[in-house]
Design a protein around this motif. Sequence first.
Motif, PDB file in Angstrom:
ATOM      1  N   MET A 257       0.747  -1.190   0.156  1.00  0.00           N
ATOM      2  CA  MET A 257       0.080  -0.057  -0.035  1.00  0.00           C
ATOM      3  C   MET A 257       0.900   1.276   0.047  1.00  0.00           C
ATOM      4  O   MET A 257       0.612   2.398  -0.703  1.00  0.00           O
ATOM      5  N   SER A 258       1.893   1.030   1.081  1.00  0.00           N
ATOM      6  CA  SER A 258       2.904   2.445   0.785  1.00  0.00           C
ATOM      7  C   SER A 258       3.489   2.816  -0.610  1.00  0.00           C
ATOM      8  O   SER A 258       3.641   3.768  -1.029  1.00  0.00           O
ATOM      9  N   GLY A 259       3.729   1.700  -1.343  1.00  0.00           N
ATOM     10  CA  GLY A 259       4.304   1.666  -2.864  1.00  0.00           C
ATOM     11  C   GLY A 259       3.373   2.324  -3.985  1.00  0.00           C
ATOM     12  O   GLY A 259       3.612   3.170  -4.479  1.00  0.00           O
ATOM     13  N   ALA A 260       2.061   1.898  -3.557  1.00  0.00           N
ATOM     14  CA  ALA A 260       0.880   2.283  -4.168  1.00  0.00           C
ATOM     15  C   ALA A 260       0.539   3.588  -3.969  1.00  0.00           C
ATOM     16  O   ALA A 260       0.464   4.744  -4.960  1.00  0.00           O
ATOM     17  N   GLU A 261       0.694   4.287  -2.963  1.00  0.00           N
ATOM     18  CA  GLU A 261       0.432   5.618  -2.452  1.00  0.00           C
ATOM     19  C   GLU A 261       1.630   6.417  -3.161  1.00  0.00           C
ATOM     20  O   GLU A 261       1.447   7.745  -3.798  1.00  0.00           O
ATOM     21  N   LYS A 262       2.780   6.115  -3.125  1.00  0.00           N
ATOM     22  CA  LYS A 262       3.952   6.799  -3.910  1.00  0.00           C
ATOM     23  C   LYS A 262       3.573   6.862  -5.155  1.00  0.00           C
ATOM     24  O   LYS A 262       3.774   8.012  -5.885  1.00  0.00           O
TER      25      LYS A 262
END
Length: 459
Positions: free
Chosen positions: A425-430
Amino acid sequence: MSIDVQKFNDDVWDFICSKVKDAAVFIDEHAAECLHWNGGGMKLINAGASSVREFSQSEIGPHNQDIAVFLTCSPIVGDLYKLMESVIRASNFMSCLAVTGAGKKVHSLAKSLLTESTLNDSSDDPFVVLEAEMKSWMQEKVADSSKMVDAKVVSMPIFAVNFGGEKNHILLTPPFAHIFPAIIPSTQRLQKQAMSYHGKKAYNVNQSQTTSGETKLSKKIQLSMAHMADSLHRLLYKMGGRVEVYAMGHLSSLVAGEVSKRRAESWSNLVSQSGEVGLDASLILVDRTLDLATPCSHGSFALLDRIMATMAHLSGHTTDVAVDMTPLCYPKRPSCKVVGFPPGSLAHNPVIGEKTGAQGELLDLLAGGRRQKEVILGLHRQIMSAAISLRVRSSAPKAERITPKHGLCVSQALSHPTSQMFDYMSGAEKVLLQSLSLEEGKATAASEKSKEILSQVLL
């Protein structure tokens, strides 16, 4: 100069410990959570308490026990009042002390909001009334009417958890964890009232707004807000000096108004007692609904974020997690079947005679926003330092030497299945942020890319 929250808590619990010798102690859930971070239940046992019990309907005093101490963060009204009455009537106490985290004004407000009592702050002392009632409950079990019973009600600010050690940079308040601004139509008028201070990012509420205004909040929330304001005031009063209070959001404005009002009432007394008081500070209160960006992010800038999001909380706790201690309890029997697991926690178990601030250095590592590698190396240094001070020799390779509880907590959080989802999810946010920041001419492509990412997240 900062508020020494740990000293503030130590004074509270030192006073309580001075009153529990040979007593059966009954403690409620919130007070137990505060005690958990300030020495734990053994702190009361080491102070001489004969037993420590849950403050509940199922607990009564032992047949031969004649001294009782009740510890609660809440005002003793309503269901809590009935519960204490039930415990005292079913026991054989001759002396009872009730320590509550709510002051007299909060008790009087609770009486008017939650009961049909006509108790008036100006004419009746709520603690004196309660003491008389406690004596009458005890007297019912005394066969010899000439024997005297004793009851006392005192207020101590049991509400704070110093999560940051000596740095005092994180203050948690378990009794008020449930307070959250309601996002419902009934609060629209209050929002308009807050917005009337147009043109300002925050507004000064030192001109006395109070929580007792014409609000449409529930009675329990109004009482909780008044209780929080009273607790914050007592912490600030301990700090001394003049405090300016600011707020952002309609709920915060009501709490801040009450704090400001109480500060104004006590300011003249503080000056007359201490002479010149030079310390100035600001208290800024912000509605939690105005700071949803960070809680909605999966970045986990501090390892403590990941721990709190993945690990199960201790039963009845809002500020600590349950660490599986099975690897330490059964280190050579990995195949054995264990029902449940021996729980550990983030809280430090202090050595007798030491203050609880020793836990702060370890918590600073987890809450300080440092990289995972740096946190693990810090934990390694901690266990090696402790091993040297205790003259403990370890046969494990250096790479495997980590602190037992905190090391297990970190490893379990990072290896938890949910932790992998956080990374995704953190990667998707970036990627979403990058796509939204594309140039104007590529807006269509950015929109298509965002839709693609969102579709993957929804799967």
